[in-house]
Design a protein around this motif. Structure first.
Motif, PDB file in Angstrom:
ATOM      1  N   PHE A  78       0.834  -1.199   0.000  1.00 46.64           N
ATOM      2  CA  PHE A  78       0.000   0.000   0.000  1.00 46.64           C
ATOM      3  C   PHE A  78       0.869   1.249   0.000  1.00 46.64           C
ATOM      4  CE2 PHE A  78      -2.083   3.237   2.778  1.00 46.64           C
ATOM      5  CZ  PHE A  78      -3.047   3.650   1.883  1.00 46.64           C
ATOM      6  N   TYR A  79       1.848   1.285   0.897  1.00 41.30           N
ATOM      7  CA  TYR A  79       2.726   2.454   0.969  1.00 41.30           C
ATOM      8  C   TYR A  79       3.686   2.517  -0.217  1.00 41.30           C
ATOM      9  CZ  TYR A  79       0.937   3.203   5.664  1.00 41.30           C
ATOM     10  OH  TYR A  79       0.107   3.431   6.740  1.00 41.30           O
ATOM     11  N   SER A  80       4.160   1.376  -0.683  1.00 43.64           N
ATOM     12  CA  SER A  80       5.073   1.386  -1.826  1.00 43.64           C
ATOM     13  C   SER A  80       4.372   1.909  -3.078  1.00 43.64           C
ATOM     14  CB  SER A  80       5.656  -0.007  -2.072  1.00 43.64           C
ATOM     15  OG  SER A  80       4.644  -0.941  -2.403  1.00 43.64           O
ATOM     16  N   HIS A  81       3.071   1.608  -3.206  1.00 40.51           N
ATOM     17  CA  HIS A  81       2.295   2.124  -4.337  1.00 40.51           C
ATOM     18  C   HIS A  81       2.168   3.642  -4.236  1.00 40.51           C
ATOM     19  CE1 HIS A  81      -1.482   1.463  -7.087  1.00 40.51           C
ATOM     20  NE2 HIS A  81      -0.583   2.257  -7.618  1.00 40.51           N
ATOM     21  N   ILE A 272     -14.285 -13.078   6.502  1.00 36.74           N
ATOM     22  CA  ILE A 272     -13.186 -12.158   6.845  1.00 36.74           C
ATOM     23  C   ILE A 272     -13.174 -10.976   5.867  1.00 36.74           C
ATOM     24  CG2 ILE A 272     -10.679 -11.883   6.950  1.00 36.74           C
ATOM     25  CD1 ILE A 272     -11.621 -13.422   9.274  1.00 36.74           C
ATOM     26  N   ILE A 273     -12.988  -9.778   6.432  1.00 36.78           N
ATOM     27  CA  ILE A 273     -12.807  -8.565   5.617  1.00 36.78           C
ATOM     28  C   ILE A 273     -11.541  -7.845   6.076  1.00 36.78           C
ATOM     29  CG2 ILE A 273     -13.725  -6.263   5.098  1.00 36.78           C
ATOM     30  CD1 ILE A 273     -16.467  -7.290   5.073  1.00 36.78           C
ATOM     31  N   GLY A 274     -10.754  -7.365   5.120  1.00 38.06           N
ATOM     32  CA  GLY A 274      -9.567  -6.578   5.442  1.00 38.06           C
ATOM     33  C   GLY A 274      -9.764  -5.114   5.131  1.00 38.06           C
ATOM     34  N   TYR A 275      -8.661  -4.389   5.158  1.00 35.35           N
ATOM     35  CA  TYR A 275      -8.700  -2.954   4.845  1.00 35.35           C
ATOM     36  C   TYR A 275      -7.384  -2.579   4.181  1.00 35.35           C
ATOM     37  CZ  TYR A 275     -10.055   1.956   5.410  1.00 35.35           C
ATOM     38  OH  TYR A 275     -10.430   3.262   5.165  1.00 35.35           O
ATOM     39  N   ASP A 276      -7.439  -1.998   3.013  1.00 38.54           N
ATOM     40  CA  ASP A 276      -6.305  -1.470   2.216  1.00 38.54           C
ATOM     41  C   ASP A 276      -6.302  -2.010   0.790  1.00 38.54           C
ATOM     42  OD1 ASP A 276      -5.218   0.216   4.128  1.00 38.54           O
ATOM     43  OD2 ASP A 276      -3.769  -1.285   4.850  1.00 38.54           O
ATOM     44  N   ASP A 277      -6.538  -3.330   0.632  1.00 41.96           N
ATOM     45  CA  ASP A 277      -6.412  -4.020  -0.657  1.00 41.96           C
ATOM     46  C   ASP A 277      -4.968  -4.041  -1.132  1.00 41.96           C
ATOM     47  OD1 ASP A 277      -7.336  -5.554  -2.764  1.00 41.96           O
ATOM     48  OD2 ASP A 277      -7.698  -3.822  -4.073  1.00 41.96           O
ATOM     49  N   PRO A 294      -7.602   3.924  -2.414  1.00 38.17           N
ATOM     50  CA  PRO A 294      -7.055   4.276  -3.732  1.00 38.17           C
ATOM     51  C   PRO A 294      -5.623   4.780  -3.628  1.00 38.17           C
ATOM     52  CG  PRO A 294      -8.497   6.026  -2.967  1.00 38.17           C
ATOM     53  CD  PRO A 294      -8.569   4.933  -1.925  1.00 38.17           C
ATOM     54  N   ALA A 295      -4.686   3.849  -3.415  1.00 35.36           N
ATOM     55  CA  ALA A 295      -3.290   4.224  -3.182  1.00 35.36           C
ATOM     56  C   ALA A 295      -2.720   5.063  -4.319  1.00 35.36           C
ATOM     57  CB  ALA A 295      -2.443   2.968  -2.982  1.00 35.36           C
ATOM     58  N   GLY A 296      -3.019   4.669  -5.569  1.00 34.81           N
ATOM     59  CA  GLY A 296      -2.503   5.418  -6.707  1.00 34.81           C
ATOM     60  C   GLY A 296      -3.001   6.845  -6.720  1.00 34.81           C
ATOM     61  N   GLU A 297      -4.287   7.006  -6.431  1.00 30.42           N
ATOM     62  CA  GLU A 297      -4.881   8.343  -6.408  1.00 30.42           C
ATOM     63  C   GLU A 297      -4.327   9.167  -5.251  1.00 30.42           C
ATOM     64  OE1 GLU A 297      -9.368  10.292  -6.785  1.00 30.42           O
ATOM     65  OE2 GLU A 297      -9.105   8.115  -6.648  1.00 30.42           O
ATOM     66  N   ILE A 298      -4.085   8.506  -4.122  1.00 27.36           N
ATOM     67  CA  ILE A 298      -3.481   9.195  -2.974  1.00 27.36           C
ATOM     68  C   ILE A 298      -2.117   9.752  -3.374  1.00 27.36           C
ATOM     69  CG2 ILE A 298      -2.493   8.897  -0.669  1.00 27.36           C
ATOM     70  CD1 ILE A 298      -4.624   6.744  -0.166  1.00 27.36           C
ATOM     71  N   PRO A 326     -13.082   5.316  -0.306  1.00 25.72           N
ATOM     72  CA  PRO A 326     -12.657   3.925  -0.502  1.00 25.72           C
ATOM     73  C   PRO A 326     -13.767   3.092  -1.124  1.00 25.72           C
ATOM     74  CG  PRO A 326     -13.307   4.255   1.764  1.00 25.72           C
ATOM     75  CD  PRO A 326     -13.426   5.602   1.091  1.00 25.72           C
ATOM     76  N   GLU A 327     -13.404   1.906  -1.584  1.00 22.35           N
ATOM     77  CA  GLU A 327     -14.363   1.030  -2.277  1.00 22.35           C
ATOM     78  C   GLU A 327     -14.362  -0.352  -1.634  1.00 22.35           C
ATOM     79  OE1 GLU A 327     -14.674  -1.266  -6.620  1.00 22.35           O
ATOM     80  OE2 GLU A 327     -13.111   0.215  -6.240  1.00 22.35           O
ATOM     81  N   LEU A 328     -15.542  -0.899  -1.369  1.00 25.13           N
ATOM     82  CA  LEU A 328     -15.637  -2.266  -0.850  1.00 25.13           C
ATOM     83  C   LEU A 328     -15.476  -3.238  -2.014  1.00 25.13           C
ATOM     84  CD1 LEU A 328     -16.208  -4.253   1.464  1.00 25.13           C
ATOM     85  CD2 LEU A 328     -18.646  -4.054   0.906  1.00 25.13           C
ATOM     86  N   VAL A 329     -14.459  -4.095  -1.939  1.00 30.25           N
ATOM     87  CA  VAL A 329     -14.198  -5.090  -2.978  1.00 30.25           C
ATOM     88  C   VAL A 329     -14.568  -6.470  -2.424  1.00 30.25           C
ATOM     89  CG1 VAL A 329     -12.477  -6.121  -4.503  1.00 30.25           C
ATOM     90  CG2 VAL A 329     -12.319  -3.690  -3.905  1.00 30.25           C
ATOM     91  N   VAL A 330     -15.644  -7.040  -2.923  1.00 33.04           N
ATOM     92  CA  VAL A 330     -16.134  -8.326  -2.420  1.00 33.04           C
ATOM     93  C   VAL A 330     -15.475  -9.464  -3.188  1.00 33.04           C
ATOM     94  CG1 VAL A 330     -18.164  -9.783  -2.078  1.00 33.04           C
ATOM     95  CG2 VAL A 330     -18.326  -7.300  -1.740  1.00 33.04           C
TER      96      VAL A 330
END
Length: 342
Positions: A78-81, A272-277, A294-298, A326-330
């Motif tokens: 996430f941070y590297s992106h 289970i649900i995470g956060y960040d993708d 949206p790491a790229g947009e950030i 953010p977007e929920l990705v199921v």
């Protein structure tokens, strides 16, 4: 064949027939040099392998053309992106970056800040900074162009790019309720992602669900270890959860390991649900449902904002606050639950 690295401004002046001072101004992007002259000088310099002296240039223009980026985890995708997008944006204007990782430690944050300032970076980006750093170093931070990201702290004096965590977590809770879950747990790291647990607790209330404190777990461990330890505790309660959210994807991944070790299935027994993708999320045995930041947009917004701050000629600048959704990705790690499990 070019004799790369040995040609200097005086030699370029001889080759182009202009004064050395004109060559210097042209290679530093000065608008005082006509465009056709500047392009001609740049062409000759490039063809002869001219390598600018970064130190000399910084003394002339009063800039180092470097940007300092401080992140809690360099290895986290996430941070590297985010870092990659920032670099792509600022490199268009001739800037390079210096990166420091802190592992969420205040002493490392402070040391990284001192290093960046000693290297005279032109601007700073702080990702998920601790409140302690912002408070203790406020005077120093006011003296340099600064952008915060991945934070929801109310810091009105700083420019920031942040994600609406409340909407992301609320949408996730609504989704779990919609597919039948009523006993939903949450695992967070002590002090670091604990704010997301507070948001989660409010989301449960807003969705009309009971807040069961046995299913709210805060661990002093980091990342996957946090999720693993927290999930083990939840599995020991009298009425375990049918779904669990991790405050980060790595926490969710650690929780998944504990579930598998207990002989349970995902999502058959526990969703289970995470956060960040993060990148690995979609390659797990049960692909992880997650709240995508949206790491790229950030990163792109941070890069643009940093350049704006650096180039601003006004001493009194307006503060920019950019909020992203953010977007929920199921994916495969969540499923409907039978009513008897609640």
């Amino acid at each position: 064949m070019r004799n790369q690295g040995t040609i200097n401004i005086k030699k370029i002046a001889q080759l182009t027939g202009v004064h050395p001072s004109t060559v210097s101004r042209a290679l530093n992007g000065s608008e005082r040099v006509k465009q056709e002259t500047r392009e001609w000088i740049e062409k000759v310099a490039h063809e002869n392998g001219y390598i600018p002296d970064a130190l000399a240039k910084s003394l002339i223009v009063g800039k180092t053309y470097t940007l300092g980026i401080v992140v809690p985890e360099i290895s986290n995708s996430f941070y590297s992106h985010i870092i990659q997008e920032i670099e792509d944006e600022v490199s268009k204007k001739g800037y390079s970056i210096i990166i420091a990782g802190t592992n969420f430690q205040y002493t490392s944050e402070k040391r990284a800040l001192e290093t960046m300032l000693a290297k005279r970076v032109d601007a700073l980006v702080l990702c998920a900074p601790s409140q302690e750093l912002l408070d203790e170093s406020a005077e120093k931070l006011q003296k340099i162009p600064l952008v915060l990201c991945d934070t929801i702290k109310d810091e009105p004096q700083y420019d920031s790019v942040y994600v609406d965590e409340k909407s992301g977590i609320l949408n996730a809770v609504r989704y779990l309720k919609q597919i039948g879950h009523r006993r939903i747990g949450f695992i967070a790291e002590e002090g670091i992602t604990q704010r997301r647990m507070d948001i989660f607790r409010n989301a449960l209330t807003e969705c009309g669900l009971e807040v069961d404190h046995e299913l709210l777990c805060v661990e002093p461990k980091l990342s996957a270890e946090c999720g693993y330890a927290g999930m083990q505790k939840m599995l020991r309660v009298s009425a375990p959860p049918t779904a669990v959210m991790g405050a980060r994807d790595n926490i969710a991944i650690g929780a998944m390991r504990a579930i598998y070790e207990a002989g349970l299935k995902i999502p058959g027994d526990i969703s289970i649900i995470g956060y960040d993708d993060i990148g690995i999320a979609q390659y797990l045995h049960s692909m992880l449902t997650t709240i995508k930041q949206p790491a790229g947009e950030i990163g792109k917004n941070v890069g643009e904002l940093v350049l704006k701050k650096i180039n601003s000629q006004s001493k009194i600048n307006s503060i920019s606050k950019i909020c992203l959704i953010p977007e929920l990705v199921v994916r495969e790690s969540t499923a409907e639950v039978s009513t008897e499990k609640n």
